[in-house]
Design an enzyme around this catalytic site. Structure first.
Site, PDB file in Angstrom:
ATOM      1  N   CYS A  14       0.838  -1.206   0.000  1.00 18.73           N
ATOM      2  CA  CYS A  14       0.000   0.000   0.000  1.00 18.73           C
ATOM      3  C   CYS A  14       0.874   1.258   0.000  1.00 18.73           C
ATOM      4  O   CYS A  14       1.498   1.565  -1.008  1.00 18.73           O
ATOM      5  CB  CYS A  14      -0.969  -0.034   1.176  1.00 18.73           C
ATOM      6  SG  CYS A  14      -2.353   1.127   1.016  1.00 18.73           S
TER       7      CYS A  14
ATOM      8  N   HIS B  38      -3.446  -5.665   1.226  1.00 18.33           N
ATOM      9  CA  HIS B  38      -2.752  -5.862   2.498  1.00 18.33           C
ATOM     10  C   HIS B  38      -2.699  -7.343   2.896  1.00 18.33           C
ATOM     11  O   HIS B  38      -3.621  -7.827   3.569  1.00 18.33           O
ATOM     12  CB  HIS B  38      -3.481  -5.092   3.606  1.00 18.33           C
ATOM     13  CG  HIS B  38      -3.294  -3.613   3.553  1.00 18.33           C
ATOM     14  ND1 HIS B  38      -2.285  -2.964   4.246  1.00 18.33           N
ATOM     15  CD2 HIS B  38      -3.981  -2.647   2.894  1.00 18.33           C
ATOM     16  CE1 HIS B  38      -2.366  -1.659   4.020  1.00 18.33           C
ATOM     17  NE2 HIS B  38      -3.386  -1.434   3.206  1.00 18.33           N
TER      18      HIS B  38
ATOM     19  N   GLU C  20      -0.956  -8.714   5.212  1.00 17.63           N
ATOM     20  CA  GLU C  20      -0.863  -8.853   6.668  1.00 17.63           C
ATOM     21  C   GLU C  20      -2.229  -8.835   7.343  1.00 17.63           C
ATOM     22  O   GLU C  20      -2.377  -9.279   8.492  1.00 17.63           O
ATOM     23  CB  GLU C  20       0.028  -7.741   7.250  1.00 17.63           C
ATOM     24  CG  GLU C  20      -0.595  -6.375   7.379  1.00 17.63           C
ATOM     25  CD  GLU C  20      -0.680  -5.575   6.086  1.00 17.63           C
ATOM     26  OE1 GLU C  20      -1.103  -4.410   6.146  1.00 17.63           O
ATOM     27  OE2 GLU C  20      -0.301  -6.114   5.012  1.00 17.63           O
TER      28      GLU C  20
END
Length: 236
Positions: free
Chosen positions: A86, A203, A205
């Site tokens: 990002c 994302h 994560e």
């Protein structure tokens, strides 16, 4: 394998990445401050999401001049693995480690939602656990994720298989309706020509544990570890 997560003023996904790498995948991981000037001793650097330096001027434009960035650039050019997520992707673009630029979402809205991605290249250090053409589900959260490159650059990206992820629907169809930000060619992630620097807007994560609603992101981090371990076994 040792990871370094670079923290800029305004980073807000650094702890999520740290948790995914350290607690979920059990890897040694440290935070690196934007004011540091060395990345020695690390095998993979991660530039996390957020709003570095408040996204003043444009996303990633000031972070590109952070004291740590010359060391990151040198690390990347020497073949070190670098992952920009990002805002991290935006910083890599501004730093010239990846081609193209990022614009404001064409809808002029911040988009925070789950997206489907089609894996376009599974033969990278970041995607070797996926199949080519596989559809994965990873969330986004950005206001400037509208990737742009001119026709010549796009042709090079296609020819060199540098487009790693495209936004698609659940069936793997790359359509305008599946594109959440107007990104040219539905591009969600690209790699440099050498194959060691990946930038992606979604994302991973945020989907590294089932409690978060999915684990496709875990496979991306596990791919990095598998690639590194294979390299170590070969004595590279």
């Amino acid at each position: 394998m040792k990871f370094g997560v670079i923290v800029f003023p305004g980073s807000n996904c650094d702890q999520d990445v740290y948790h995914a790498l350290g607690n979920v995948l059990g890897q040694p991981v440290d935070y690196l401050w934007h004011g540091d000037t060395s990345v020695s001793g690390y095998d993979c650097l991660v530039l996390p999401g957020g709003f570095s330096y408040g996204d003043y001027l444009r996303a990633g434009a000031i972070a590109r001049f952070a004291p740590i960035m010359p060391a990151v650039i040198e690390f990347a050019r020497a073949g070190g693995l670098v992952l920009g997520i990002c805002n991290g992707f935006q910083i890599l673009l501004e730093a010239g480690l990846l081609p193209g630029a990022m614009r404001v979402n064409d809808c002029l809205q911040f988009r925070c939602q789950w997206t489907y991605l089609r894996v376009e290249n599974s033969k990278t250090p970041f995607t070797n656990r996926f199949r080519e053409g596989q559809v994965i589900r990873i969330p986004i959260a950005h206001g400037e994720g509208n990737y742009y490159a001119d026709a010549a650059t796009l042709a090079e990206l296609e020819a060199n298989r540098q487009i790693v992820f495209r936004y698609c629907n659940e069936y793997g169809e790359v359509t305008p309706a599946a594109n959440p930000n107007g990104s040219v060619g539905n591009i969600a992630g690209i790699i440099n020509r050498e194959g060691n620097v990946l930038g992606m807007m979604p994302h991973p994560e945020r989907c590294a544990e089932s409690i978060l609603g999915g684990t496709d992101g875990r496979e991306l981090f596990a791919s990095i570890i598998d690639w590194w371990q294979g390299r170590e076994r070969l004595g590279a």
